[in-house]
Design a protein around this motif. Structure first.
Motif, short mmCIF file in Angstrom:
data_model
loop_
_atom_site.label_atom_id
_atom_site.label_comp_id
_atom_site.label_asym_id
_atom_site.label_seq_id
_atom_site.Cartn_x
_atom_site.Cartn_y
_atom_site.Cartn_z
N LEU A 198 10.69 5.64 -4.38
CA LEU A 198 11.57 5.44 -3.23
C LEU A 198 10.73 5.16 -1.99
O LEU A 198 10.04 6.04 -1.48
N SER A 199 10.79 3.92 -1.51
CA SER A 199 10.13 3.58 -0.25
C SER A 199 11.12 3.80 0.88
O SER A 199 12.33 3.68 0.69
N THR A 200 10.58 4.12 2.04
CA THR A 200 11.46 4.34 3.19
C THR A 200 10.98 3.50 4.36
O THR A 200 9.78 3.25 4.49
N ASN A 202 12.97 1.41 8.10
CA ASN A 202 13.96 0.45 8.61
C ASN A 202 13.45 -0.98 8.60
O ASN A 202 14.22 -1.92 8.65
N GLU A 203 12.11 -1.10 8.57
CA GLU A 203 11.51 -2.43 8.70
C GLU A 203 11.47 -3.20 7.39
O GLU A 203 11.04 -4.34 7.35
N LEU A 204 11.93 -2.58 6.30
CA LEU A 204 11.66 -3.18 4.98
C LEU A 204 12.72 -4.18 4.51
O LEU A 204 13.92 -3.99 4.71
N LEU A 205 12.23 -5.24 3.89
CA LEU A 205 13.06 -6.20 3.16
C LEU A 205 12.59 -6.17 1.73
O LEU A 205 11.43 -5.86 1.46
N LYS A 215 10.70 -7.78 10.51
CA LYS A 215 10.75 -7.04 9.24
C LYS A 215 9.52 -7.38 8.40
O LYS A 215 8.87 -8.40 8.62
N ILE A 216 9.24 -6.54 7.44
CA ILE A 216 8.18 -6.85 6.47
C ILE A 216 8.73 -6.62 5.07
O ILE A 216 9.68 -5.86 4.88
N TYR A 217 8.14 -7.30 4.13
CA TYR A 217 8.56 -7.07 2.75
C TYR A 217 8.00 -5.76 2.23
O TYR A 217 6.85 -5.40 2.54
N ASN A 218 8.81 -5.07 1.49
CA ASN A 218 8.43 -3.83 0.83
C ASN A 218 7.44 -4.16 -0.28
O ASN A 218 7.80 -4.81 -1.25
N SER A 219 6.21 -3.73 -0.14
CA SER A 219 5.27 -3.92 -1.26
C SER A 219 5.01 -2.61 -1.98
O SER A 219 4.66 -2.60 -3.16
N ASN A 220 5.18 -1.49 -1.29
CA ASN A 220 4.80 -0.21 -1.92
C ASN A 220 5.58 0.08 -3.19
O ASN A 220 5.03 0.54 -4.19
N THR A 221 6.88 -0.19 -3.16
CA THR A 221 7.69 0.04 -4.36
C THR A 221 7.10 -0.73 -5.54
O THR A 221 7.07 -0.24 -6.67
N SER A 264 7.31 6.64 -0.35
CA SER A 264 6.26 6.07 0.49
C SER A 264 6.72 6.03 1.93
O SER A 264 7.89 5.78 2.21
N ALA A 265 5.77 6.29 2.83
CA ALA A 265 5.92 6.27 4.29
C ALA A 265 6.59 7.54 4.82
O ALA A 265 7.11 8.35 4.06
N GLY A 266 6.48 7.66 6.14
CA GLY A 266 7.12 8.79 6.81
C GLY A 266 6.41 10.12 6.70
O GLY A 266 6.99 11.17 6.95
N VAL A 267 5.15 10.10 6.30
CA VAL A 267 4.44 11.38 6.21
C VAL A 267 3.37 11.53 7.30
O VAL A 267 2.72 12.56 7.39
N SER A 268 3.24 10.49 8.12
CA SER A 268 2.28 10.62 9.22
C SER A 268 3.02 11.01 10.50
O SER A 268 4.21 11.30 10.48
N LYS A 269 2.32 10.96 11.61
CA LYS A 269 2.94 11.42 12.85
C LYS A 269 3.62 10.26 13.57
O LYS A 269 3.01 9.56 14.35
N PRO A 316 1.40 7.82 1.97
CA PRO A 316 1.54 7.13 3.26
C PRO A 316 2.13 5.73 3.10
O PRO A 316 2.09 5.15 2.01
N GLY A 317 2.66 5.18 4.20
CA GLY A 317 3.31 3.88 4.16
C GLY A 317 2.35 2.71 4.08
O GLY A 317 2.66 1.68 3.48
N ASN A 318 1.19 2.86 4.69
CA ASN A 318 0.26 1.73 4.66
C ASN A 318 -0.06 1.38 3.21
O ASN A 318 -0.39 2.25 2.40
N PRO A 319 0.08 0.11 2.88
CA PRO A 319 0.01 -0.29 1.46
C PRO A 319 -1.26 0.13 0.72
O PRO A 319 -1.19 0.50 -0.45
P1 AMP Z 1 4.76 4.83 8.21
O1 AMP Z 1 4.14 5.74 7.21
O2 AMP Z 1 6.23 4.77 8.11
O3 AMP Z 1 4.27 5.12 9.59
O4 AMP Z 1 4.25 3.37 7.86
C1 AMP Z 1 2.90 2.98 8.05
C2 AMP Z 1 2.76 1.47 7.90
O5 AMP Z 1 3.06 1.10 6.58
C3 AMP Z 1 3.70 0.66 8.77
O6 AMP Z 1 3.02 -0.47 9.24
C4 AMP Z 1 4.78 0.27 7.82
O7 AMP Z 1 5.45 -0.89 8.22
C5 AMP Z 1 4.04 0.08 6.53
N1 AMP Z 1 4.91 0.32 5.39
C6 AMP Z 1 5.74 1.36 5.24
N2 AMP Z 1 6.40 1.27 4.07
C7 AMP Z 1 6.01 0.13 3.49
C8 AMP Z 1 6.34 -0.51 2.26
N3 AMP Z 1 7.21 0.02 1.42
N4 AMP Z 1 5.74 -1.68 1.97
C9 AMP Z 1 4.84 -2.21 2.82
N5 AMP Z 1 4.46 -1.64 3.98
C10 AMP Z 1 5.04 -0.49 4.33
#
Ligand code: AMP
Ligand code: MG
Length: 435
Positions: A198-200, A202-205, A215-221, A264-269, A316-319
């Motif tokens: 489960l990626s999280t 708002n910016e994801l497509l 927006k950016i494409y979701n690559s983490n999933t 993925s994402a949402g675990v940093s500050k 973390p969200g960064n790929p």
């Molecule tokens: P965050 O952990 O939400 O602060 O995200 C850190 C960085 O990772 C931001 O630049 C996000 O846009 C990017 N990111 C978060 N989720 C994804 C995802 N599923 N695929 C690609 N990049 C992502």
């Protein structure tokens, strides 16, 4: 050694990679065995001893297309002294010989066909005059043969009643073939873990959706799910969640039957990191700082969904960070659930092509491409852009150079440790050339 020891930057509040991994693994155990078709078993650990009920091969049989003969008939045979035998039968593979050989006789035999009684060797076609000879009832033999030459002995591969695959072994493609060779259709294995992904954000497509500004494409999933498949588990993908509590909870609820959830994402500050709130509300999840770069922030704990307690790993969200966190933690959890031995990547020594700087005293995993140069030297070439947002660096790299946390710089020309995560075609050269 040019390495400089660092005294400052000691991060007492950070968990080491090894401690974090140990804490995570303590929450997993080997899953239960299930019966499956052998075709689905590759990569699993077998949970029974396989005992063969048959001999393989079942009978003495021919290793060549040729003629079954009696060696004593041919003691003097050679190119100049062709010895003629009477052909009494033809034995194709899959049939049983009807006639036994007497002196002066031969049977035409195909590879795999059972040896007729009386015969003690097979002469290949190329050592006979079959092509020149028009008389189907006679064959001229141009060589002498040793006892049992070109005969495969009954049970030389597998003996009836023996344990051929031990409980706890890893099933490879060859193992599947061995099971097939004794007629086994089903096998008991440790079942494959199901990993919810489960990626999280708002910016994801999703790939396939129309591109949009901002927006950016979701690559983490996609990387995470591919890693899960690579490590022999089954991914269960949820469409990404928005940074809204209700949406995240709704999507987590759909993962109530998995063995591990990876978010993925949402675990940093960050202001919008509501993942933390949701995890806090629904479970016993801890946010850690791990002494590594990339992938310092990590969430791990047990989430309760519908009364079920499920381990959750928040990467973390960064790929690049998402991949490396999975590499360092997620894959070990999969191996443990699968009952596999926990294995680190092979580490090789390579000559560093340009400096690697460690500026904040964490263990640095630097993406490198390991190559073998024209003088057979193994060289680690750091990928230029080491940003944790640059996913193409992972595509280009085949290994992670390790810079310990207490070392400021790895200098060009130094011999460094590289964990190889992609075996490319150079690797056999690399291993052959290792000191
Ligand atoms: P965050 O952990 O939400 O602060 O995200 C850190 C960085 O990772 C931001 O630049 C996000 O846009 C990017 N990111 C978060 N989720 C994804 C995802 N599923 N695929 C690609 N990049 C992502
Ligand atoms: Mg975010």
């Amino acid at each position: 050694m040019n390495q400089k020891k660092r005294k400052s930057h000691y991060h007492a509040d950070m968990l080491s990679v090894e401690d974090a991994r140990e804490k995570i693994l303590s929450k997993f155990k080997t899953l239960n065995p299930i019966q499956i078709n052998i075709l689905e078993s590759v990569g699993s650990v077998i949970s029974e001893n396989i005992i063969s009920e048959i001999n393989v091969p079942p009978l003495d049989n021919s290793a060549m297309d040729g003629y079954a003969v009696i060696k004593n008939d041919l003691l003097k045979a050679d190119d100049e002294n062709i010895i003629y035998l009477d052909v009494i039968e033809e034995i194709p593979a899959g049939t049983i010989p009807k006639l036994s050989l007497s002196p002066g006789q031969a049977s035409r035999i195909m590879t795999g066909a059972p040896i007729p009684s009386g015969s003690d060797a097979v002469v290949p076609f190329e050592d006979t005059n079959e092509l020149e000879n028009n008389d189907k009832n006679k064959i001229g033999i141009k060589i002498s043969v040793k006892n049992l030459e070109n005969i495969r002995k009954k049970s030389e591969d597998i003996k009836k009643g023996s344990v051929i695959i031990k409980k706890g072994s890893l099933i490879t493609s060859a193992t599947v073939g061995v099971m097939a060779s004794i007629g086994r259709e089903k096998v008991s294995v440790i079942r494959k873990p199901i990993i919810g992904i489960l990626s999280t954000g708002n910016e994801l497509l999703e790939p396939g959706e129309k591109n949009q500004d901002g927006k950016i494409y979701n690559s983490n999933t996609y990387t995470l799910s591919s890693l899960v498949t690579e490590f022999g588990a089954t991914p269960l993908i949820q469409k990404h969640a928005l940074d809204k509590v209700e949406d995240l909870e709704k999507k987590l609820a759909k993962l109530k039957d998995v063995d591990l959830i990876v978010t993925s994402a949402g675990v940093s500050k960050g202001d919008y990191d509501i993942v933390k709130d949701v995890l806090d509300k629904n479970g016993d999840i801890n946010l850690w700082s791990v002494n590594m770069r990339p992938a310092k922030p990590l969430a791990f704990g047990i989430i309760t969904i519908d009364g079920k307690k499920i381990p959750l790993l928040g990467v973390p969200g960064n790929p690049v960070s998402a991949m490396i966190a999975f590499e360092k933690f997620g894959r070990y959890a999969i191996d443990k659930m699968k009952g596999k031995p926990l294995r680190n990547r092979p580490i090789i020594k390579a000559n560093l092509e340009s400096d690697i700087i460690n500026h904040d005293g964490r263990r640095l995993y630097s993406r490198v491409k390991v190559i073998v140069d024209s003088s057979s030297k193994i060289i680690a070439v750091p990928i230029k852009n080491q940003s944790s947002g640059v996913l193409t660096s992972m595509h280009e790299a085949n290994g992670l150079a390790i810079c310990p946390s207490d070392i400021d710089i790895l200098k060009k020309g130094e011999k460094i440790d590289v964990e190889m995560f992609n075996w490319n075609e150079n690797i056999s050269d690399i291993l052959n050339n290792e000191e």
